[in-house]
Design a protein around this motif. Structure first.
Motif, PDB file in Angstrom:
ATOM      1  N   GLY A 185      24.062  -8.804 -63.101  1.00 31.85           N
ATOM      2  CA  GLY A 185      24.004  -9.453 -61.806  1.00 31.85           C
ATOM      3  C   GLY A 185      22.599  -9.758 -61.328  1.00 31.85           C
ATOM      4  O   GLY A 185      22.406 -10.631 -60.491  1.00 31.85           O
ATOM      5  N   ILE A 186      21.598  -9.073 -61.882  1.00 33.24           N
ATOM      6  CA  ILE A 186      20.258  -9.200 -61.325  1.00 33.24           C
ATOM      7  C   ILE A 186      19.621 -10.558 -61.623  1.00 33.24           C
ATOM      8  O   ILE A 186      18.779 -11.037 -60.871  1.00 33.24           O
ATOM      9  N   LEU A 187      19.996 -11.187 -62.723  1.00 36.41           N
ATOM     10  CA  LEU A 187      19.473 -12.513 -63.024  1.00 36.41           C
ATOM     11  C   LEU A 187      20.468 -13.610 -62.656  1.00 36.41           C
ATOM     12  O   LEU A 187      20.341 -14.740 -63.117  1.00 36.41           O
ATOM     13  N   GLY A 188      21.440 -13.286 -61.828  1.00 37.94           N
ATOM     14  CA  GLY A 188      22.387 -14.290 -61.367  1.00 37.94           C
ATOM     15  C   GLY A 188      23.422 -14.692 -62.390  1.00 37.94           C
ATOM     16  O   GLY A 188      24.106 -15.709 -62.214  1.00 37.94           O
ATOM     17  N   VAL A 189      23.561 -13.916 -63.472  1.00 35.80           N
ATOM     18  CA  VAL A 189      24.482 -14.302 -64.548  1.00 35.80           C
ATOM     19  C   VAL A 189      25.921 -14.360 -64.036  1.00 35.80           C
ATOM     20  O   VAL A 189      26.628 -15.356 -64.231  1.00 35.80           O
ATOM     21  N   ASN A 190      26.378 -13.288 -63.396  1.00 39.82           N
ATOM     22  CA  ASN A 190      27.761 -13.254 -62.914  1.00 39.82           C
ATOM     23  C   ASN A 190      28.020 -14.316 -61.866  1.00 39.82           C
ATOM     24  O   ASN A 190      29.043 -15.010 -61.894  1.00 39.82           O
ATOM     25  N   THR A 249       7.018 -11.566 -62.557  1.00 41.60           N
ATOM     26  CA  THR A 249       6.872 -10.107 -62.562  1.00 41.60           C
ATOM     27  C   THR A 249       8.230  -9.446 -62.343  1.00 41.60           C
ATOM     28  O   THR A 249       9.173 -10.103 -61.865  1.00 41.60           O
ATOM     29  N   PRO A 250       8.372  -8.163 -62.658  1.00 37.69           N
ATOM     30  CA  PRO A 250       9.656  -7.475 -62.460  1.00 37.69           C
ATOM     31  C   PRO A 250      10.175  -7.570 -61.026  1.00 37.69           C
ATOM     32  O   PRO A 250      11.363  -7.812 -60.802  1.00 37.69           O
ATOM     33  N   VAL A 251       9.283  -7.378 -60.039  1.00 37.46           N
ATOM     34  CA  VAL A 251       9.715  -7.429 -58.642  1.00 37.46           C
ATOM     35  C   VAL A 251      10.181  -8.828 -58.269  1.00 37.46           C
ATOM     36  O   VAL A 251      11.225  -9.004 -57.623  1.00 37.46           O
ATOM     37  N   LYS A 252       9.433  -9.847 -58.697  1.00 35.66           N
ATOM     38  CA  LYS A 252       9.808 -11.227 -58.368  1.00 35.66           C
ATOM     39  C   LYS A 252      11.116 -11.625 -59.041  1.00 35.66           C
ATOM     40  O   LYS A 252      11.922 -12.362 -58.465  1.00 35.66           O
ATOM     41  N   LEU A 253      11.352 -11.155 -60.268  1.00 38.25           N
ATOM     42  CA  LEU A 253      12.627 -11.435 -60.932  1.00 38.25           C
ATOM     43  C   LEU A 253      13.792 -10.838 -60.163  1.00 38.25           C
ATOM     44  O   LEU A 253      14.835 -11.489 -59.972  1.00 38.25           O
ATOM     45  N   ALA A 254      13.630  -9.587 -59.713  1.00 43.01           N
ATOM     46  CA  ALA A 254      14.701  -8.926 -58.965  1.00 43.01           C
ATOM     47  C   ALA A 254      14.968  -9.636 -57.642  1.00 43.01           C
ATOM     48  O   ALA A 254      16.127  -9.858 -57.264  1.00 43.01           O
ATOM     49  N   LEU A 255      13.916 -10.007 -56.936  1.00 42.30           N
ATOM     50  CA  LEU A 255      14.085 -10.686 -55.649  1.00 42.30           C
ATOM     51  C   LEU A 255      14.706 -12.063 -55.827  1.00 42.30           C
ATOM     52  O   LEU A 255      15.607 -12.453 -55.081  1.00 42.30           O
ATOM     53  N   ALA A 256      14.215 -12.826 -56.807  1.00 41.31           N
ATOM     54  CA  ALA A 256      14.776 -14.153 -57.053  1.00 41.31           C
ATOM     55  C   ALA A 256      16.246 -14.053 -57.451  1.00 41.31           C
ATOM     56  O   ALA A 256      17.085 -14.847 -56.992  1.00 41.31           O
ATOM     57  N   GLY A 257      16.584 -13.068 -58.306  1.00 39.19           N
ATOM     58  CA  GLY A 257      17.976 -12.878 -58.693  1.00 39.19           C
ATOM     59  C   GLY A 257      18.863 -12.540 -57.522  1.00 39.19           C
ATOM     60  O   GLY A 257      19.971 -13.066 -57.381  1.00 39.19           O
ATOM     61  N   ALA A 258      18.384 -11.659 -56.622  1.00 35.91           N
ATOM     62  CA  ALA A 258      19.180 -11.283 -55.448  1.00 35.91           C
ATOM     63  C   ALA A 258      19.399 -12.480 -54.531  1.00 35.91           C
ATOM     64  O   ALA A 258      20.510 -12.692 -54.014  1.00 35.91           O
ATOM     65  N   GLY A 292      22.133  -5.252 -70.845  1.00 33.64           N
ATOM     66  CA  GLY A 292      21.648  -4.317 -69.838  1.00 33.64           C
ATOM     67  C   GLY A 292      20.341  -3.666 -70.244  1.00 33.64           C
ATOM     68  O   GLY A 292      19.409  -3.532 -69.442  1.00 33.64           O
ATOM     69  N   ALA A 293      20.251  -3.245 -71.523  1.00 39.11           N
ATOM     70  CA  ALA A 293      19.012  -2.632 -72.002  1.00 39.11           C
ATOM     71  C   ALA A 293      17.864  -3.629 -71.968  1.00 39.11           C
ATOM     72  O   ALA A 293      16.731  -3.288 -71.583  1.00 39.11           O
ATOM     73  N   LEU A 294      18.129  -4.873 -72.358  1.00 33.38           N
ATOM     74  CA  LEU A 294      17.097  -5.914 -72.298  1.00 33.38           C
ATOM     75  C   LEU A 294      16.627  -6.136 -70.866  1.00 33.38           C
ATOM     76  O   LEU A 294      15.425  -6.229 -70.589  1.00 33.38           O
ATOM     77  N   MET A 295      17.582  -6.255 -69.938  1.00 26.43           N
ATOM     78  CA  MET A 295      17.229  -6.499 -68.536  1.00 26.43           C
ATOM     79  C   MET A 295      16.383  -5.371 -67.968  1.00 26.43           C
ATOM     80  O   MET A 295      15.381  -5.602 -67.294  1.00 26.43           O
ATOM     81  N   GLN A 296      16.794  -4.151 -68.235  1.00 27.25           N
ATOM     82  CA  GLN A 296      16.052  -3.008 -67.699  1.00 27.25           C
ATOM     83  C   GLN A 296      14.666  -2.906 -68.332  1.00 27.25           C
ATOM     84  O   GLN A 296      13.704  -2.509 -67.672  1.00 27.25           O
ATOM     85  N   GLY A 297      14.555  -3.302 -69.601  1.00 23.74           N
ATOM     86  CA  GLY A 297      13.258  -3.272 -70.243  1.00 23.74           C
ATOM     87  C   GLY A 297      12.338  -4.370 -69.763  1.00 23.74           C
ATOM     88  O   GLY A 297      11.146  -4.141 -69.524  1.00 23.74           O
ATOM     89  N   VAL A 298      12.865  -5.576 -69.592  1.00 27.31           N
ATOM     90  CA  VAL A 298      12.041  -6.715 -69.170  1.00 27.31           C
ATOM     91  C   VAL A 298      11.594  -6.572 -67.723  1.00 27.31           C
ATOM     92  O   VAL A 298      10.440  -6.840 -67.381  1.00 27.31           O
ATOM     93  N   THR A 299      12.509  -6.160 -66.859  1.00 27.74           N
ATOM     94  CA  THR A 299      12.180  -6.066 -65.438  1.00 27.74           C
ATOM     95  C   THR A 299      11.615  -4.706 -65.041  1.00 27.74           C
ATOM     96  O   THR A 299      11.142  -4.542 -63.917  1.00 27.74           O
ATOM     97  N   ARG A 300      11.684  -3.723 -65.962  1.00 25.58           N
ATOM     98  CA  ARG A 300      11.293  -2.336 -65.662  1.00 25.58           C
ATOM     99  C   ARG A 300      11.994  -1.850 -64.391  1.00 25.58           C
ATOM    100  O   ARG A 300      11.410  -1.152 -63.565  1.00 25.58           O
ATOM    101  N   ASN A 301      13.254  -2.238 -64.282  1.00 26.80           N
ATOM    102  CA  ASN A 301      14.075  -1.897 -63.123  1.00 26.80           C
ATOM    103  C   ASN A 301      15.279  -1.103 -63.618  1.00 26.80           C
ATOM    104  O   ASN A 301      16.120  -1.642 -64.337  1.00 26.80           O
ATOM    105  N   PRO A 302      15.409   0.190 -63.273  1.00 27.17           N
ATOM    106  CA  PRO A 302      16.523   0.995 -63.782  1.00 27.17           C
ATOM    107  C   PRO A 302      17.883   0.591 -63.240  1.00 27.17           C
ATOM    108  O   PRO A 302      18.906   1.068 -63.723  1.00 27.17           O
ATOM    109  N   LEU A 303      17.911  -0.287 -62.230  1.00 28.08           N
ATOM    110  CA  LEU A 303      19.179  -0.731 -61.659  1.00 28.08           C
ATOM    111  C   LEU A 303      19.566  -2.133 -62.129  1.00 28.08           C
ATOM    112  O   LEU A 303      20.486  -2.741 -61.583  1.00 28.08           O
ATOM    113  N   ALA A 304      18.853  -2.654 -63.123  1.00 31.72           N
ATOM    114  CA  ALA A 304      19.138  -4.008 -63.598  1.00 31.72           C
ATOM    115  C   ALA A 304      20.452  -4.039 -64.381  1.00 31.72           C
ATOM    116  O   ALA A 304      20.752  -3.157 -65.168  1.00 31.72           O
ATOM    117  N   ASP A 305      21.224  -5.089 -64.147  1.00 30.59           N
ATOM    118  CA  ASP A 305      22.454  -5.340 -64.890  1.00 30.59           C
ATOM    119  C   ASP A 305      22.676  -6.847 -64.883  1.00 30.59           C
ATOM    120  O   ASP A 305      21.854  -7.582 -64.331  1.00 30.59           O
TER     121      ASP A 305
END
Length: 353
Positions: free
Chosen positions: A111-116, A165-174, A96-109
């Motif tokens: 699920g954001i990279l499609g792991v779950n 980019t952080p935004v593109k990672l979040a959108l692609a994951g969603a 979780g800390a890695l995800m939030q740091g890489v994406t600069r997204n405080p809601l990253a977990d």
């Protein structure tokens, strides 16, 4: 004629941030105290269950095991779930800390990279097509699915100018998560038996796992933890923005790719072993950040300790509140994590990263 001596006026100490050396000492002491608390939680975990065992007897079972002793056998039977709880909690906290740091997204977990979703889709495929039912068999399917989904998210986010980019990672994951979730639903509605088998894995649990499951995922979690803990300086640079990070000599794309490998190993391995455990990767890094400040060199180890503690304590509570049955750890972490996360939001601790 000599001027009269002026008595030395002591300079008032600066008020504000405490000296860096003192703060570092405080953080080290806090980390050691947290590790000691983890040992106590682990001892309580092996002592609590359908058969209560006094802590002294639980310690004897670990240090002076007597074959055939009922209390000792009860303690030994709880060791796999306790060890797995520690590993999964630490891995999810770090991920979780890695995800939030890489994406600069405080809601990253996770699920954001499609792991779950990636782990779930291959577990369902294994249940429906191959008829697998054992947690030991789930592990490889879940791990492969988590890795493939994460690679797909990163590949999609890397397309076009600017890279991942952080935004593109979040959108692609969603987007990929939504697509995989639809596929999971389509497969499950065709088989009621598969749905019954899958839901016990999906809820998130450390019970019913053996040391074989622990041994299967432990090497991947260990490598992922090393990658994560070595990424503190990189995440500190990325938190300043891509342009500043490049100015500081960081290769942004390579740094994100390396962090993504750590995320896949940590989140994929923990999800494979225990299923999707909610709120650990989301909440724990914010609690760690509230304690340590914005330095990822401290956020990462604190996230590991706090995550391990949260999962083990949740597993203990699940056994206590639902006797003689038990609540799965994924349910308890959601119940505990949601209020903490809401409190952090209300106190504005969720600043943009």
């Amino acid at each position: 004629m000599t001027a009269p001596a002026v008595p030395h006026q002591p300079v008032a100490p600066r008020t504000g941030a405490r000296p860096a050396g003192r703060r570092r000492s405080v953080l080290v002491v806090g980390l050691v105290a947290g590790a000691a608390a983890l040992v106590l939680c682990a001892l309580v975990s092996v002592a609590v269950g359908a058969r209560e065992v006094p802590l002294a007897h639980a310690w004897d079972a670990l240090t002076a095991y007597t074959p055939g002793d009922i209390e000792h056998e009860a303690v030994r039977s709880r060791i796999p779930r306790t060890v797995l709880g520690l590993l999964v909690g630490a891995a999810l906290g770090l991920a979780g800390a890695l995800m939030q740091g890489v994406t600069r997204n405080p809601l990253a977990d996770p699920g954001i990279l499609g792991v779950n979703a990636g782990a779930s889709v291959l577990v369902v495929l294994g249940i429906v097509v191959l008829g697998i039912t054992s947690p030991t068999q789930y592990v490889w399917f879940a791990f492969a699915g988590a890795a493939m989904a994460s690679v797909a998210v990163y590949a999609v986010a890397s397309l076009g100018r600017g890279g991942a980019t952080p935004v593109k990672l979040a959108l692609a994951g969603a987007c990929i998560t939504a697509a995989l979730t639809s596929l999971i639903t389509a497969m499950l509605i065709t088989s009621t038996d598969s749905l019954d088998t899958f839901r016990f894995w999906q809820v998130g649990a450390v019970s019913g796992r053996s040391m074989e499951t622990v041994a299967t995922v432990a090497p991947y979690l260990a490598v992922g933890a090393v990658v994560a803990l070595a990424s503190g300086r990189v995440l500190n640079a990325l938190s300043l923005g891509d342009d500043v990070a490049r100015g500081l000599g960081q290769h942004v794309g390579r740094s994100r790719a390396l962090a993504a490998v750590g995320i896949v190993l940590l989140a994929g391995g923990s999800t494979a072993a225990a299923g999707p455990v909610a709120f650990v990767g989301l909440t724990v890094p914010h609690v760690a950040r509230a304690v340590t400040g914005p330095d990822y060199r401290w956020i990462l180890p604190y996230s590991a300790v706090l995550g391990a503690g949260l999962v083990v304590v949740s597993d203990i509570l699940g056994r206590v509140v639902a006797r003689p049955g038990q609540l799965q750890v994924g349910i308890v972490t959601a119940v505990l994590g949601a209020p903490v996360f809401i409190a952090l939001v209300r106190r504005r601790k969720l600043a943009e990263l």
